[in-house]
Design an enzyme around this catalytic site. Structure first.
Site, short mmCIF file in Angstrom:
data_model
loop_
_atom_site.label_atom_id
_atom_site.label_comp_id
_atom_site.label_asym_id
_atom_site.label_seq_id
_atom_site.Cartn_x
_atom_site.Cartn_y
_atom_site.Cartn_z
N GLY A 116 -22.70 -33.87 -91.12
CA GLY A 116 -22.54 -32.68 -91.43
C GLY A 116 -22.29 -31.92 -91.28
O GLY A 116 -21.11 -31.17 -91.83
N HIS A 117 -21.92 -31.44 -90.18
CA HIS A 117 -20.64 -30.44 -89.30
C HIS A 117 -19.44 -30.19 -90.65
O HIS A 117 -18.77 -30.07 -90.79
CB HIS A 117 -20.50 -30.24 -88.09
N SER A 173 -28.49 -32.12 -85.43
CA SER A 173 -27.82 -32.69 -84.04
C SER A 173 -29.44 -33.21 -82.51
O SER A 173 -28.99 -33.66 -82.07
CB SER A 173 -27.43 -31.07 -83.00
N GLY A 182 -22.77 -27.66 -81.74
CA GLY A 182 -22.21 -28.69 -81.15
C GLY A 182 -22.70 -29.74 -81.70
O GLY A 182 -23.83 -30.06 -82.56
N GLN A 242 -31.16 -19.79 -93.19
CA GLN A 242 -30.52 -18.91 -91.94
C GLN A 242 -29.32 -18.65 -92.73
O GLN A 242 -28.89 -17.41 -92.56
CB GLN A 242 -29.98 -19.85 -90.93
N ASP A 257 -30.41 -25.66 -93.29
CA ASP A 257 -31.02 -24.47 -92.81
C ASP A 257 -30.96 -22.58 -94.02
O ASP A 257 -30.44 -22.29 -94.17
CB ASP A 257 -30.39 -23.82 -91.38
N GLU A 265 -26.74 -26.17 -95.92
CA GLU A 265 -28.09 -25.48 -97.19
C GLU A 265 -28.81 -26.05 -96.23
O GLU A 265 -30.09 -25.41 -96.41
CB GLU A 265 -27.88 -26.22 -98.66
O1 PAF Z 1 -26.72 -23.38 -87.50
C1 PAF Z 1 -26.13 -23.76 -85.55
O2 PAF Z 1 -25.73 -24.43 -86.02
C2 PAF Z 1 -26.58 -22.18 -84.88
O3 PAF Z 1 -27.82 -21.47 -85.50
C3 PAF Z 1 -25.08 -21.35 -85.71
C4 PAF Z 1 -24.69 -20.44 -87.28
C5 PAF Z 1 -23.67 -21.81 -85.04
C6 PAF Z 1 -25.45 -19.96 -84.40
O4 PAF Z 1 -25.59 -20.44 -82.87
#
Ligand code: PAF
Length: 287
Positions: free
Chosen positions: A33-34, A186, A28, A151, A148, A146
């Site tokens: 970016g999202h 965020s 959220g 991740q 993160d 990218e």
């Molecule tokens: O990047 C994020 O916002 C979180 O790490 C994710 C991938 C939604 C997992 O909770």
């Protein structure tokens, strides 16, 4: 766009959803970016699912979890405008049902380094929730930023080891930056004006590292010094780490190593907000 709260509603919606299904997992507080992730999914998928779930298992500090921004209505507007068909925003009990034993998913060897070393347990939390969300959303493609980079690599590692159908392709989407260069996050919303100005030194430090490398510096220690110099001009920034790592193994490069290719990661705290930025240095980033 349909809003969905439960696993059962999601399962019903999936029956009518044309494939390929693109999935954008988020916590959220959506920003441009999202929106770029959602638009990337929209461009190549018949159905686009966005999830919003602030996953307690990936936070190492309770205060960070409590302070995480929650802006569901604005998020729904942005997700809809960016092309989402389904918005899944489950409660904790939907993701981790109280009567179910939660098996922690192994995030693999890449999770031990950088952010994993700084925040033990963080990537196990990410791997666990992403696996659960994949089980529920059953996507063909999933979209990660990218920004993160670690991740993303951990998710790729975990996804490659999934045995359940469907086979999920992980799509990488480039970092979106603000006009001052700060990577969108965020967490930026929690910065004071002075903190925000100081934070803009982070992308400039990445640029300084690239510049010094382009102008003849070659060792890890030289590149690191150039980036550190930029950050040290802002007393508001508390450096957590600044690492040059092998882009594949994420192992830290020794100080006297020659930088051919490296993932440069900077983690700082400012105004009690933890910010992370990274870039790929060297041959591959130049191509
Ligand atoms: O990047 C994020 O916002 C979180 O790490 C994710 C991938 C939604 C997992 O909770």
């Amino acid at each position: 766009m349909q809003r969905i709260r439960t696993r059962a509603e999601l399962a019903t919606a999936l029956k009518a959803a044309p494939r390929p299904i693109g999935f954008v997992p988020t916590m959220g507080a959506l920003h441009a970016g999202h929106a770029a992730l959602i638009r990337a999914a929209r461009a190549e998928c018949a159905t686009v699912i966005v999830s919003i779930y602030v996953n307690p298992k990936q936070f190492t500090a309770a205060t960070d979890l409590a302070a995480y921004p929650r802006t569901l209505d604005a998020d729904a507007t942005l997700a809809d405008a960016s092309g989402a068909d389904l918005l899944f925003h489950p409660s904790d009990a939907e993701i981790y049902p109280p009567n179910e034993v939660v098996q922690t998913v192994d995030p693999g060897p890449l999770a031990l380094r950088l952010e994993g070393a700084a925040r033990p347990g963080h990537f196990a939390g990410v791997a666990t929730v992403v696996s659960r969300l994949f089980d529920l959303a059953q996507p063909d493609r999933a979209y990660f930023g990218e920004k993160d980079a670690q991740q993303l690599r951990v998710v790729e590692w975990v996804t490659a080891r999934r045995t359940s159908a469907p086979r999920i392709s992980i799509r990488r989407v480039p970092t979106v930056r603000d006009t001052d260069g700060l990577a969108l996050s965020s967490r930026n919303a929690r910065l004071s004006p002075a903190g925000r100005t100081a934070a803009a030194a982070i992308p400039r430090a990445l640029d300084a590292a690239r510049d010094v490398l382009a102008h003849g510096a070659s060792t890890v220690v030289q590149v690191r010094a150039a980036a550190l110099h930029l950050l040290s001009q802002h007393s508001e920034l508390t450096l957590e780490y600044l690492d040059l790592a092998d882009p594949l193994t994420l192992e830290a490069l020794p100080d006297d190593a020659t930088v051919n290719e490296a993932l440069l990661t900077i983690a700082v705290a400012v105004d009690d907000v933890r910010l992370l930025d990274e870039c790929l240095l060297g041959e591959r980033s130049a191509s």
